[in-house]
Design a protein around this motif. Structure first.
Motif, PDB file in Angstrom:
ATOM      1  N   VAL A 195       3.728  -0.662   8.614  1.00 46.03           N
ATOM      2  CA  VAL A 195       2.751   0.379   8.932  1.00 46.03           C
ATOM      3  C   VAL A 195       1.334  -0.111   8.635  1.00 46.03           C
ATOM      4  CG1 VAL A 195       1.875   2.608   8.121  1.00 46.03           C
ATOM      5  CG2 VAL A 195       4.275   2.361   8.751  1.00 46.03           C
ATOM      6  N   ARG A 196       1.160  -0.820   7.526  1.00 47.68           N
ATOM      7  CA  ARG A 196      -0.177  -1.314   7.187  1.00 47.68           C
ATOM      8  C   ARG A 196      -0.629  -2.435   8.111  1.00 47.68           C
ATOM      9  NH1 ARG A 196      -2.134  -5.075   2.220  1.00 47.68           N
ATOM     10  NH2 ARG A 196      -1.249  -6.577   3.696  1.00 47.68           N
TER      11      ARG A 196
ATOM     12  N   ARG B 157       0.846  -1.189   0.000  1.00 48.07           N
ATOM     13  CA  ARG B 157       0.000   0.000   0.000  1.00 48.07           C
ATOM     14  C   ARG B 157       0.884   1.242   0.000  1.00 48.07           C
ATOM     15  NH1 ARG B 157      -3.473   0.839   5.225  1.00 48.07           N
ATOM     16  NH2 ARG B 157      -4.972  -0.571   4.246  1.00 48.07           N
ATOM     17  N   PHE B 158       0.569   2.190  -0.856  1.00 50.55           N
ATOM     18  CA  PHE B 158       1.286   3.461  -0.868  1.00 50.55           C
ATOM     19  C   PHE B 158       0.295   4.579  -1.139  1.00 50.55           C
ATOM     20  CE2 PHE B 158       1.424   1.682  -5.111  1.00 50.55           C
ATOM     21  CZ  PHE B 158       1.196   2.748  -5.967  1.00 50.55           C
TER      22      PHE B 158
ATOM     23  N   ASN C  76      16.834  -4.662  10.959  1.00 47.77           N
ATOM     24  CA  ASN C  76      16.518  -3.829  12.117  1.00 47.77           C
ATOM     25  C   ASN C  76      15.504  -2.738  11.809  1.00 47.77           C
ATOM     26  OD1 ASN C  76      18.262  -5.179  13.925  1.00 47.77           O
ATOM     27  ND2 ASN C  76      20.028  -4.056  13.109  1.00 47.77           N
ATOM     28  N   ASP C  77      15.050  -2.668  10.561  1.00 51.54           N
ATOM     29  CA  ASP C  77      14.081  -1.631  10.203  1.00 51.54           C
ATOM     30  C   ASP C  77      12.683  -1.939  10.709  1.00 51.54           C
ATOM     31  OD1 ASP C  77      16.240  -0.579   8.802  1.00 51.54           O
ATOM     32  OD2 ASP C  77      14.989   0.093   7.141  1.00 51.54           O
ATOM     33  N   TYR C  78      12.352  -3.215  10.843  1.00 52.24           N
ATOM     34  CA  TYR C  78      10.989  -3.583  11.216  1.00 52.24           C
ATOM     35  C   TYR C  78      10.594  -3.000  12.570  1.00 52.24           C
ATOM     36  CZ  TYR C  78      11.131  -6.832   7.286  1.00 52.24           C
ATOM     37  OH  TYR C  78      11.227  -7.371   6.028  1.00 52.24           O
ATOM     38  N   LYS C  79      11.522  -3.017  13.518  1.00 50.78           N
ATOM     39  CA  LYS C  79      11.184  -2.534  14.851  1.00 50.78           C
ATOM     40  C   LYS C  79      11.003  -1.018  14.908  1.00 50.78           C
ATOM     41  CE  LYS C  79      16.045  -2.414  16.374  1.00 50.78           C
ATOM     42  NZ  LYS C  79      17.015  -3.022  17.305  1.00 50.78           N
TER      43      LYS C  79
ATOM     44  N   ARG D  96      -1.818   7.291  11.493  1.00 57.20           N
ATOM     45  CA  ARG D  96      -1.772   5.862  11.781  1.00 57.20           C
ATOM     46  C   ARG D  96      -1.520   5.670  13.267  1.00 57.20           C
ATOM     47  NH1 ARG D  96       3.885   4.310  11.832  1.00 57.20           N
ATOM     48  NH2 ARG D  96       5.196   5.988  10.999  1.00 57.20           N
ATOM     49  N   ILE D  97      -1.765   4.449  13.729  1.00 58.74           N
ATOM     50  CA  ILE D  97      -1.442   4.083  15.099  1.00 58.74           C
ATOM     51  C   ILE D  97      -0.732   2.733  15.078  1.00 58.74           C
ATOM     52  CG2 ILE D  97      -3.360   5.382  16.091  1.00 58.74           C
ATOM     53  CD1 ILE D  97      -4.877   2.801  16.422  1.00 58.74           C
ATOM     54  N   ALA D  98       0.056   2.488  16.102  1.00 56.94           N
ATOM     55  CA  ALA D  98       0.754   1.210  16.254  1.00 56.94           C
ATOM     56  C   ALA D  98       0.568   0.746  17.696  1.00 56.94           C
ATOM     57  CB  ALA D  98       2.232   1.353  15.919  1.00 56.94           C
ATOM     58  N   ILE D  99       0.029  -0.466  17.846  1.00 54.94           N
ATOM     59  CA  ILE D  99      -0.416  -0.968  19.149  1.00 54.94           C
ATOM     60  C   ILE D  99       0.469  -2.107  19.624  1.00 54.94           C
ATOM     61  CG2 ILE D  99      -2.324  -2.159  20.330  1.00 54.94           C
ATOM     62  CD1 ILE D  99      -4.222  -0.701  18.386  1.00 54.94           C
ATOM     63  N   ASN D 100       0.734  -2.112  20.910  1.00 50.58           N
ATOM     64  CA  ASN D 100       1.354  -3.249  21.581  1.00 50.58           C
ATOM     65  C   ASN D 100       0.500  -3.575  22.799  1.00 50.58           C
ATOM     66  OD1 ASN D 100       3.026  -5.252  22.527  1.00 50.58           O
ATOM     67  ND2 ASN D 100       4.544  -3.853  23.396  1.00 50.58           N
ATOM     68  N   ALA D 101      -0.380  -4.569  22.650  1.00 52.63           N
ATOM     69  CA  ALA D 101      -1.290  -4.968  23.725  1.00 52.63           C
ATOM     70  C   ALA D 101      -0.903  -6.370  24.164  1.00 52.63           C
ATOM     71  CB  ALA D 101      -2.729  -4.935  23.244  1.00 52.63           C
ATOM     72  N   THR D 102      -0.383  -6.499  25.367  1.00 55.29           N
ATOM     73  CA  THR D 102       0.163  -7.773  25.824  1.00 55.29           C
ATOM     74  C   THR D 102      -0.860  -8.567  26.624  1.00 55.29           C
ATOM     75  OG1 THR D 102       1.157  -6.577  27.682  1.00 55.29           O
ATOM     76  CG2 THR D 102       2.552  -6.999  25.785  1.00 55.29           C
ATOM     77  N   ALA D 103      -0.547  -9.833  26.823  1.00 57.66           N
ATOM     78  CA  ALA D 103      -1.502 -10.756  27.431  1.00 57.66           C
ATOM     79  C   ALA D 103      -1.872 -10.374  28.856  1.00 57.66           C
ATOM     80  CB  ALA D 103      -0.927 -12.171  27.401  1.00 57.66           C
ATOM     81  N   ASP D 104      -1.013  -9.614  29.534  1.00 57.42           N
ATOM     82  CA  ASP D 104      -1.306  -9.208  30.914  1.00 57.42           C
ATOM     83  C   ASP D 104      -2.211  -7.992  30.993  1.00 57.42           C
ATOM     84  OD1 ASP D 104       0.446  -7.311  29.988  1.00 57.42           O
ATOM     85  OD2 ASP D 104       1.988  -7.661  31.517  1.00 57.42           O
ATOM     86  N   GLY D 105      -2.668  -7.497  29.839  1.00 58.03           N
ATOM     87  CA  GLY D 105      -3.596  -6.359  29.825  1.00 58.03           C
ATOM     88  C   GLY D 105      -2.943  -5.012  29.657  1.00 58.03           C
ATOM     89  N   VAL D 106      -1.616  -4.964  29.584  1.00 58.76           N
ATOM     90  CA  VAL D 106      -0.932  -3.691  29.362  1.00 58.76           C
ATOM     91  C   VAL D 106      -1.124  -3.275  27.907  1.00 58.76           C
ATOM     92  CG1 VAL D 106       1.270  -2.493  29.379  1.00 58.76           C
ATOM     93  CG2 VAL D 106       0.733  -4.138  31.192  1.00 58.76           C
ATOM     94  N   PHE D 107      -1.617  -2.069  27.715  1.00 57.42           N
ATOM     95  CA  PHE D 107      -1.933  -1.551  26.386  1.00 57.42           C
ATOM     96  C   PHE D 107      -1.084  -0.320  26.129  1.00 57.42           C
ATOM     97  CE2 PHE D 107      -4.158   1.304  23.546  1.00 57.42           C
ATOM     98  CZ  PHE D 107      -4.636   0.476  22.535  1.00 57.42           C
ATOM     99  N   ASN D 108      -0.200  -0.408  25.144  1.00 56.50           N
ATOM    100  CA  ASN D 108       0.601   0.734  24.713  1.00 56.50           C
ATOM    101  C   ASN D 108       0.267   1.044  23.262  1.00 56.50           C
ATOM    102  OD1 ASN D 108       2.667   1.412  26.948  1.00 56.50           O
ATOM    103  ND2 ASN D 108       2.786  -0.812  26.795  1.00 56.50           N
ATOM    104  N   MET D 109       0.212   2.331  22.951  1.00 57.77           N
ATOM    105  CA  MET D 109      -0.166   2.737  21.603  1.00 57.77           C
ATOM    106  C   MET D 109       0.633   3.966  21.184  1.00 57.77           C
ATOM    107  SD  MET D 109      -3.979   3.649  20.163  1.00 57.77           S
ATOM    108  CE  MET D 109      -4.333   4.787  21.517  1.00 57.77           C
ATOM    109  N   ASP D 110       1.227   3.868  19.999  1.00 57.72           N
ATOM    110  CA  ASP D 110       1.901   5.012  19.390  1.00 57.72           C
ATOM    111  C   ASP D 110       0.947   5.636  18.382  1.00 57.72           C
ATOM    112  OD1 ASP D 110       4.105   4.212  20.837  1.00 57.72           O
ATOM    113  OD2 ASP D 110       5.077   3.217  19.141  1.00 57.72           O
ATOM    114  N   VAL D 111       0.649   6.913  18.569  1.00 66.90           N
ATOM    115  CA  VAL D 111      -0.289   7.619  17.699  1.00 66.90           C
ATOM    116  C   VAL D 111       0.488   8.627  16.868  1.00 66.90           C
ATOM    117  CG1 VAL D 111      -2.345   9.069  17.582  1.00 66.90           C
ATOM    118  CG2 VAL D 111      -2.146   7.315  19.367  1.00 66.90           C
TER     119      VAL D 111
END
Length: 914
Positions: free
Chosen positions: A385-386, A128-129, A410-413, A187-202
């Motif tokens: 990103v997509r 996607r572009f 190392n670009d993916y992270k 866009r947003i990027a989410i890291n929601a872990t199994a322990d319920g911690v929710f982090n989001m980059d907006v």
């Protein structure tokens, strides 16, 4: 005045609410079935040199334009497609940001709007572009021109994308405008872990510094979960970080695909400037060194398949129904994983993986060659990103089979706050061992001795070319893999045959020789036999194979191979059945009794016994069926066990008359007459030559002969005994064969045979001839309805089956199940023909029947087209194994070895009812 004020407030709220959301306006259609005609010009090949119309999205070659190329072609046609369309600017877009978005175009794409270039040429086919075209949009009518080159100006793009798949050109995924407020969430990027911690980059754009970004986690039905959380923006930061904790969330896994949604607002002085919503799942993924893959702290085993995005009529332009069909097929085969080989799929496919539950490996293209770093960096960003917020994605694949640009690892992270592990499919990397197409010796013997073998999950194995691989040999591989402590499963190559309908060849299917007919499914998702083998072997309720006889105590060993599900969530049902006779017009079994086994409380990974609790007299039935249902009450698999031995099956002839059985010799012929049927034998060979009935002749001939060796007639004799006529023949040579026919008035013709043979052989037994052109179909009691191989016996059900004659070549024609081939555990078989149907019964439980010889494929490959008996109809005690594209059968494990004969007598009994 009050009324006017209320109307103003209502209008303000309505328009501001409307402004909160992005507006999406499609300029193309949305999928293969919903398209929009654009003006089109193709530079070379078919239908080139003239302006005409083409549906968008589509691949131009599937609409008669240009030239056909497969990835292996050394020279690719350098076609260029020029697209033109127009659209009107709406009044609602005033003071908005406007982007034009391409979900996918192959391969170099230049976008012109009102005569001006929207941005740099995009290079890369599967990504996607988008361009910000706010300043290029004018009031009224806007002219869009898109120039697409099938061959890139960048050599690395061509090399990376010249994979083992068809090379298309065109705008094959949707094109649309995205209209946002001036201040908007990109866009947003989410890291929601199994322990319920929710982090989001907006990633919000055009921030002034006095905005607040808020988030609210919801269930998919809109019910709020947890509290509203927010952050005051930092305008100098590239993105804003938000955090909250949800108490005891329902975790996402392939077994329990629990999804949530987060709604995000950008607010200024209490006014919502822009809102976006994003589905996600709470889950944690770990690759533990020399241990395994863990999801939510539970070790999982990937039971996966590789998938290309493909449909015969439309190439890579698909629709929701196809994506859903593919995911459901995988789930039905008891798979829990899919690898996106060798490019990212449509976004909709990943959304279905999220909702139905499949683990995903998402892949940057790079088939044995890689993108250069400049282009590769852009494409890595576009992939991540997509796709970053899909909980189904466990890993990123940075290319494939040597197509790794290690500068991109190392670009993916940079775009993924989850920091998923990056894989190099085919090699040991980052703690993984994804070796492609290991042989059995590697899995069983070499890998266990590697002290740092890595977590083992081959990203391609069990190559499914034609009828080889996929299910054949899988049981041995899977058993050996499960013994390795750091086993994490693997991915079969491949889901479907990539056979393209050629508009220039009268709509013939083209698989580019043996490059593309690799699927478990046909091009329109026709099911091959391996589909059912995989379904049985990968069902997480694993039953230990065993026969059932009168001494069966009702207990079957069972293992729970789920990662998260106790077997008390599953249900089971047994049925005791009787089968119709060979003379019956139906094939349906009659259910005599049914019931449910005792409840089974068995934790993931545990072993136990399933107690059928069968009633008294159960052994008087023909077969026992057991059906398993998952927690959603979906039928997962039905196991079947014959109870009645074949010798006990009634063999009463169709008709009989109590009259003497006679023998007449005439020249070279011996003619036996019993029940008004004449059986002709050649005294010089000992073979039957034909069977003559009062109103028809049955052209059975040329046997019995040894199916896997040669022997010449030593002695032929016939005698009368107690009202019967007996023919005996002895053959000698490399092997010996003794044949005894018995003819009586009240039974079918009985054939007893015994042979002695030495050595390792592909197959062994006896054969006859019957003209293929006279065959109409076949009906039998045994395993079916598909053919089997020595190393692919699992997956077929015991019952009465019927199929019409066909000459399907697996992977080249797709009328399944194929008529020809080996059929397992046959009790009786009726050859339906133009002369007079006849039935052959056996007294032996271990009998295979071979029906004719499947024609060799156009692009032959001996490993997947093993030797078969020369006879038309063979009754066998041992059958061939099949190899894969890359391995001989002998390299695929114990079940794939030849049949070893030591010279001991092999015996069998057949009854021929004409």
């Amino acid at each position: 005045m009050k009324t006017i004020s209320l109307l103003f407030v209502f209008f303000f709220l309505l328009t501001s609410s409307f402004a909160q959301q992005s507006i999406v306006k499609y300029l193309s259609g949305t999928d293969k079935d919903h398209t929009v005609l654009w003006d089109f010009y193709c530079s070379e090949g078919r239908k080139s040199g003239v302006w005409t119309k083409i549906p968008v999205p589509s691949q131009w070659k599937t609409h008669g334009f240009g030239n056909y190329n497969y990835g292996h072609d050394k020279l690719k046609a350098k076609e260029q497609g020029i697209y033109k369309t127009s659209f009107l600017k709406a009044a609602a877009w005033k003071d908005k940001r406007i982007f034009i978005v391409f979900e996918g175009a192959m391969r170099d794409t230049k976008v012109m709007l009102n005569g001006k270039q929207a941005g740099e040429v995009h290079q890369g086919s599967f990504y996607r572009f988008k361009y910000d075209v706010t300043d290029l949009i004018k009031s009224g009518k806007n002219q869009l021109e898109v120039i697409v080159d099938k061959v890139s100006a960048n050599a690395s793009v061509n090399k990376a994308e010249n994979g083992d798949f068809w090379i298309f050109g065109g705008i094959y995924r949707p094109v649309y405008l995205e209209i946002t407020p001036q201040t908007f969430i990109d866009r947003i990027a989410i890291n929601a872990t199994a322990d319920g911690v929710f982090n989001m980059d907006v990633y919000a754009q055009n921030l002034k510094g006095n905005e607040i970004i808020e988030g609210q986690v919801q269930k998919l039905n809109g019910e709020k979960v947890g509290k509203l959380f927010s952050v005051t923006v930092n305008p100098v930061s590239g993105f804003q970080q938000l955090r909250t904790v949800i108490d005891k969330p329902l975790n996402w896994s392939a077994e329990y695909p629990n999804l949530y949604k987060v709604v995000v607002h950008v607010k200024q002085k209490g006014l919502v400037l822009h809102s976006v919503g994003q589905n996600f799942g709470f889950r944690t993924v770990e690759l533990r060194k020399n241990d395994g893959i863990y999801v939510n702290n539970k070790k999982i085993v990937l039971k996966g398949v590789n998938r290309h995005s493909f449909w015969p009529e439309t190439g890579r332009t698909l629709n929701h129904a196809i994506h859903m069909m593919d995911v459901k097929a995988m789930k039905d085969m008891n798979m829990n994983a899919v690898r996106m080989s060798h490019y990212p799929p449509d976004q909709d496919f990943l959304a279905i993986c999220d909702s139905l539950g499949l683990y995903v490996l998402d892949e940057l293209t790079g088939w044995q060659a890689n993108y250069d770093t400049v282009v590769g960096r852009k494409l890595v960003k576009e992939v991540v990103v997509r796709d970053v917020n899909h909980p189904s994605i466990l890993f990123w694949d940075n290319g494939n089979e040597g197509g790794f640009n290690r500068d991109l690892d190392n670009d993916y992270k940079l775009y993924d706050p989850q920091n998923r592990v990056v894989l190099h499919p085919w090699e040991k990397f980052n703690g993984s061992n994804t070796k492609h197409y290991p042989d059995y010796n590697y899995v069983a013997n070499t890998l266990p001795k590697d002290k740092d073998g890595g977590v083992f999950f081959p990203t391609e194995f069990m190559h499914g070319l034609y009828d080889g691989g996929a299910g054949a040999g899988l049981e041995d591989f899977w058993n050996a893999m499960n013994l390795y402590p750091a086993n994490a499963g693997g991915f079969i190559w491949v889901l479907g045959d990539e056979s393209l309908i050629r508009r220039d060849k009268n709509n013939a299917y083209d698989s580019d020789g043996n490059h593309a007919p690799d699927g478990i499914l046909g091009p329109h998702r026709e099911k091959e036999a391996s589909y059912f083998t995989i379904k049985e072997l990968w069902w997480p309720v694993y039953l230990t194979p065993q026969a059932i006889d009168a001494g069966f105590d009702g207990l079957v060993p069972v293992e729970n191979r789920y990662a998260f599900t106790n077997l008390n969530a599953c249900t089971f049902k047994w049925e005791l059945v009787k089968f119709p006779s060979a003379a019956a017009t139906t094939t349906a079994a009659k259910i005599i009794r049914s019931g449910v086994p005792a409840p089974l409380d068995l934790a993931p990974g545990a072993h136990g016994f399933l107690d059928f609790k069968l009633p008294a007299g159960w052994a008087e039935n023909d077969a026992l069926y057991l059906t398993a249902y998952d927690r959603n009450k979906q039928v997962i698999f039905t196991w079947s066990w014959p109870i009645t031995p074949p010798a006990a099956i009634s063999k009463t002839p169709k008709s009989w008359v109590k009259m003497p059985v006679t023998a007449i010799e005439k020249d070279r012929a011996l003619i036996i007459q019993a029940n008004r049927i004449k059986y002709y034998f050649d005294k010089t060979t000992g073979y039957i030559t034909k069977v003559v009935k009062p109103n028809s002749t049955v052209s059975l001939s040329g046997g019995p002969v040894l199916a896997g060796d040669s022997a010449t007639l030593k002695q032929f004799r016939h005698t009368a005994e107690n009202g019967s006529e007996i023919i005996e023949a002895d053959y000698e040579g490399n092997s010996t064969l003794h044949v005894k026919w018995t003819f009586t008035w009240d039974k079918p013709a009985k054939l007893e045979y015994s042979y002695k043979q030495k050595g390792d052989v592909d197959f062994h037994g006896i054969s006859f001839n019957y003209p293929e052109e006279k065959v109409k179909g076949v009906k039998w009691l045994g395993r079916g309805p598909y053919k089997v191989w020595k190393n692919r016996l699992r997956g077929q059900q015991f019952g009465v089956w019927q199929k019409d004659y066909n000459n399907s070549i697996t992977g080249e024609s797709w009328k399944y199940p194929e008529f020809k081939g080996y059929h397992a555990e046959v009790y009786w078989i009726t050859i339906e023909n133009q002369e007079s149907p006849f039935t052959v019964y056996t007294d032996d439980k271990d009998t295979f029947v071979q029906l004719y010889h499947q024609d060799r494929a156009n692009a032959t490959l001996n490993r997947v087209e093993p030797p078969m008996p020369k006879g038309d109809i063979s009754f066998l005690k041992g059958i061939s194994a099949i190899g894969t594209k890359f391995q001989e059968a002998k390299d695929m494990g114990p079940q794939s070895q030849k049949n070893s004969l030591n010279g001991d007598a092999v015996t069998g009994t057949l009854w021929f009812d004409f």
